[in-house]
Design a protein around this motif. Structure first.
Motif, PDB file in Angstrom:
ATOM      1  N   UNK A 156       0.846  -1.194   0.000  1.00  0.00           N
ATOM      2  CA  UNK A 156       0.000   0.000   0.000  1.00  0.00           C
ATOM      3  C   UNK A 156       0.880   1.243   0.000  1.00  0.00           C
ATOM      4  N   UNK A 157       0.704   2.115  -1.001  1.00  0.00           N
ATOM      5  CA  UNK A 157       1.398   3.394  -0.947  1.00  0.00           C
ATOM      6  C   UNK A 157       0.682   4.268   0.085  1.00  0.00           C
ATOM      7  N   UNK A 158       1.224   5.431   0.424  1.00  0.00           N
ATOM      8  CA  UNK A 158       0.612   6.230   1.488  1.00  0.00           C
ATOM      9  C   UNK A 158      -0.868   6.549   1.267  1.00  0.00           C
ATOM     10  N   UNK A 159      -1.260   6.869   0.041  1.00  0.00           N
ATOM     11  CA  UNK A 159      -2.658   7.210  -0.223  1.00  0.00           C
ATOM     12  C   UNK A 159      -3.539   5.977  -0.071  1.00  0.00           C
ATOM     13  N   UNK A 160      -3.122   4.836  -0.654  1.00  0.00           N
ATOM     14  CA  UNK A 160      -3.901   3.608  -0.530  1.00  0.00           C
ATOM     15  C   UNK A 160      -3.970   3.147   0.920  1.00  0.00           C
ATOM     16  N   UNK A 161      -2.874   3.323   1.655  1.00  0.00           N
ATOM     17  CA  UNK A 161      -2.860   2.941   3.072  1.00  0.00           C
ATOM     18  C   UNK A 161      -3.853   3.773   3.862  1.00  0.00           C
ATOM     19  N   UNK A 162      -3.911   5.055   3.570  1.00  0.00           N
ATOM     20  CA  UNK A 162      -4.860   5.923   4.257  1.00  0.00           C
ATOM     21  C   UNK A 162      -6.289   5.482   3.989  1.00  0.00           C
ATOM     22  N   UNK A 163      -6.585   5.115   2.752  1.00  0.00           N
ATOM     23  CA  UNK A 163      -7.935   4.652   2.403  1.00  0.00           C
ATOM     24  C   UNK A 163      -8.255   3.345   3.118  1.00  0.00           C
ATOM     25  N   UNK A 164      -7.304   2.420   3.154  1.00  0.00           N
ATOM     26  CA  UNK A 164      -7.489   1.131   3.821  1.00  0.00           C
ATOM     27  C   UNK A 164      -7.735   1.346   5.321  1.00  0.00           C
ATOM     28  N   UNK A 165      -6.908   2.160   5.941  1.00  0.00           N
ATOM     29  CA  UNK A 165      -7.024   2.401   7.372  1.00  0.00           C
ATOM     30  C   UNK A 165      -8.297   3.170   7.722  1.00  0.00           C
ATOM     31  N   UNK A 166      -8.761   3.998   6.808  1.00  0.00           N
ATOM     32  CA  UNK A 166     -10.021   4.698   7.029  1.00  0.00           C
ATOM     33  C   UNK A 166     -11.178   3.710   7.106  1.00  0.00           C
TER      34      UNK A 166
END
Length: 543
Positions: free
Chosen positions: A34-44
């Protein structure tokens, strides 16, 4: 007693790790990068699942019963590696309890009308369950903020995704976390005068939470006007504030019809100003009750009565800063406060008023916490009111410096009067100066507000703020270098100083991974970075 029951109630309940494992999305699969943007979406998605669980738990008790329990728990139960962990976890717990829509009347057991809810082990199991959700959410929040700083992750099957090792990035994040933990005291607020003396009118009487197992806190007996200071076991320090910063800003810039505040903010201000009047002239109990638990429980008609008595005294100031939206009655204030909060991301507590039948719990801690955020004028408001706030920050920085051993001489202070020029060309202007033992410190002030988007760790916002600070540090480094090489200009002379250095100052600690921004200035006896918060600068100057 509540803490003991809470500790026992934790036994056998799912812990934060189990709750996180159950909240993980089915995709992407374990092992996925997960890149930072995808990680943020996943964690959200994890965050939203945990928030839904908290909403279900919150309905087990009415709002006033929840606050009765949480304000009798020690913050030590949430201690971690950094002191910020305690504040974060406990703050999330407080916020989640505000989700309750349960209107059942709680059971009171106390003598003389005192409210005492059942506090056996079984009674505390919902509280222990909510605390586990709060810790799980707090960990998720931390990971979202790491993603905002550029961390990449790998999905795991039974836990939050694992950060990808990046030594430089991890080092920068660790430095930032440690700096924040060491700089918790708020030294400046654009709207408020903090730690105000009691020789003015229209104060706001708020509280700040303290850590520990019911430590001794300062309180008073009688009315504040004729107080007798005492020490008692409590969870909160009382704090006097005024709206002087906001009043000064509006006086300079005007409002120009711009509505920058949130709905309910005028009523939050009115509550804390009214509380000061009540404590000073009317009530003998505020000084002992509020430091203990941070809220006041009373009959709703009595709460309306106190507000109705004081609102006419507050009208002029409130109308100046909130034109056309000043509450007209105590009933309107309470109705507004019942809708102020909670905010789940970024976390802000509430509601400020928790109704229970004909009674209401006025959460002074929630009002105080929200005040610091809700009185910030968003940069996107634009216009003179934002510029006036920036100019005030520059004045405050110099005023604070003048109270340290680094108070500048008249020669150094003259550098702040207008643009510095060399060979007919403008170099820059100096916002503030400090001086000691032949060392001159030139200060560039950047009024970068602590916005909700920054608090939430939005990748774009974190990156933009870091870029602004990094570019500012580089510009200031070149200015200092120029002044060293050309110490005498058209309208300045720094040749009398042994050393000239520069520092960029912000209201709060800001994140950066740039080595030039994080470097310590080479000044004997002074430990300060090229970019520092106002608190960090003052701590360094005070030695």
């Amino acid at each position: 007693m509540v803490t003991e029951s809470f500790t026992a109630a934790r036994s056998g309940l799912p812990g934060p790790g189990e709750l996180i494992a159950d909240a993980l999305p089915p995709s992407p699969k374990p092992g996925s990068a997960l890149d930072p943007v995808a990680a943020s979406e996943y964690l959200t998605r994890v965050r939203l699942t945990l928030e839904a669980l908290a909403d279900q738990l919150a309905q087990l008790y009415p709002p006033d019963q929840w606050i009765w329990y949480t304000r009798r728990l020690s913050s030590d139960l949430f201690s971690g590696h950094l002191v910020t962990t305690q504040f974060a976890d406990h703050g999330v717990l407080e916020t989640l309890t505000g989700l309750s829509r349960n209107q059942e009347a709680g059971v009171t057991l106390g003598p003389e009308g005192r409210t005492i809810f059942p506090f056996g082990v079984e009674d505390l199991r919902p509280v222990a369950s909510m605390a586990a959700v709060a810790v799980a959410l707090s960990q998720t929040h931390s990971w979202i903020r790491r993603a905002g700083k550029g961390t990449e992750f790998v999905v795991r099957s039974d836990d939050l995704p694992e950060p990808v090792l990046d030594a430089d990035l991890e080092g920068a994040i660790s430095v930032f976390d440690e700096r924040v933990a060491a700089d918790l005291q708020l030294h400046w607020h654009p709207a408020l005068e903090l730690n105000a003396s009691n020789d003015k009118v229209h104060h706001l009487l708020g509280v700040t939470m303290v850590l520990g197992q019911w430590p001794k806190v300062l309180a008073w007996e009688g009315r504040l006007l004729e107080r007798r200071w005492i020490w008692l076991e409590g969870q909160f320090h009382m704090k006097l504030m005024t709206l002087d910063g906001l009043l000064d800003t509006v006086a300079v810039a005007g409002q120009s019809g711009t509505r920058w505040w949130k709905k309910g903010t005028p009523s939050v201000v009115a509550l804390l100003q009214s509380l000061w009047y009540e404590a000073t002239f009317m009530s003998d109990s505020v000084g002992k009750n509020v430091p203990k638990v941070g809220y006041i429980r009373r009959k709703r008609d009595l709460a309306e009565h106190f507000l109705d008595l004081t609102l006419p005294l507050l009208q002029d100031d409130l109308e100046t800063v909130f034109p056309g939206e000043v509450p007209k009655s105590g009933a309107q204030v309470l109705n507004d406060l019942e809708s102020v909060g909670p905010d789940l991301w970024p976390i802000q507590p509430g509601p400020v008023a928790r109704r229970s039948g004909d009674e209401v719990s006025l959460d002074i801690w929630a009002a105080s916490a929200r005040l610091h955020h809700d009185l910030l004028i968003p940069p996107q408001t634009g216009g003179e009111i934002v510029n006036a706030t920036a100019f005030r920050f520059e004045r405050v920085v110099q005023d604070r410096i003048d109270k340290t051993p680094w108070v500048p001489s008249a020669n150094a202070r003259a550098l702040t009067r207008g643009h510095l020029k060399l060979n007919g060309k403008t170099l820059t202007d100096i916002d503030a100066v400090a001086e000691k033992d032949g060392v001159l410190l030139l200060i560039s002030c950047k009024n970068l507000p602590f916005s909700p988007a920054y608090d939430a760790g939005e990748y774009r916002v974190i990156r933009n703020v870091a870029s602004t600070v990094d570019n500012g540090v580089e510009f200031w480094r070149k200015i200092v270098q120029k002044l060293r090489s050309d110490p005498t200009g058209d309208n300045y002379d720094v040749s009398t100083f042994d050393e000239v250095h520069g520092v960029l100052v912000t209201p709060h600690t800001t994140y950066s991974r740039d080595s030039q921004t994080l470097r310590l200035l080479p000044i004997d006896g002074l430990t300060v970075r090229a970019a520092a918060s106002l608190g960090e600068l003052l701590k360094a100057l005070d030695g």
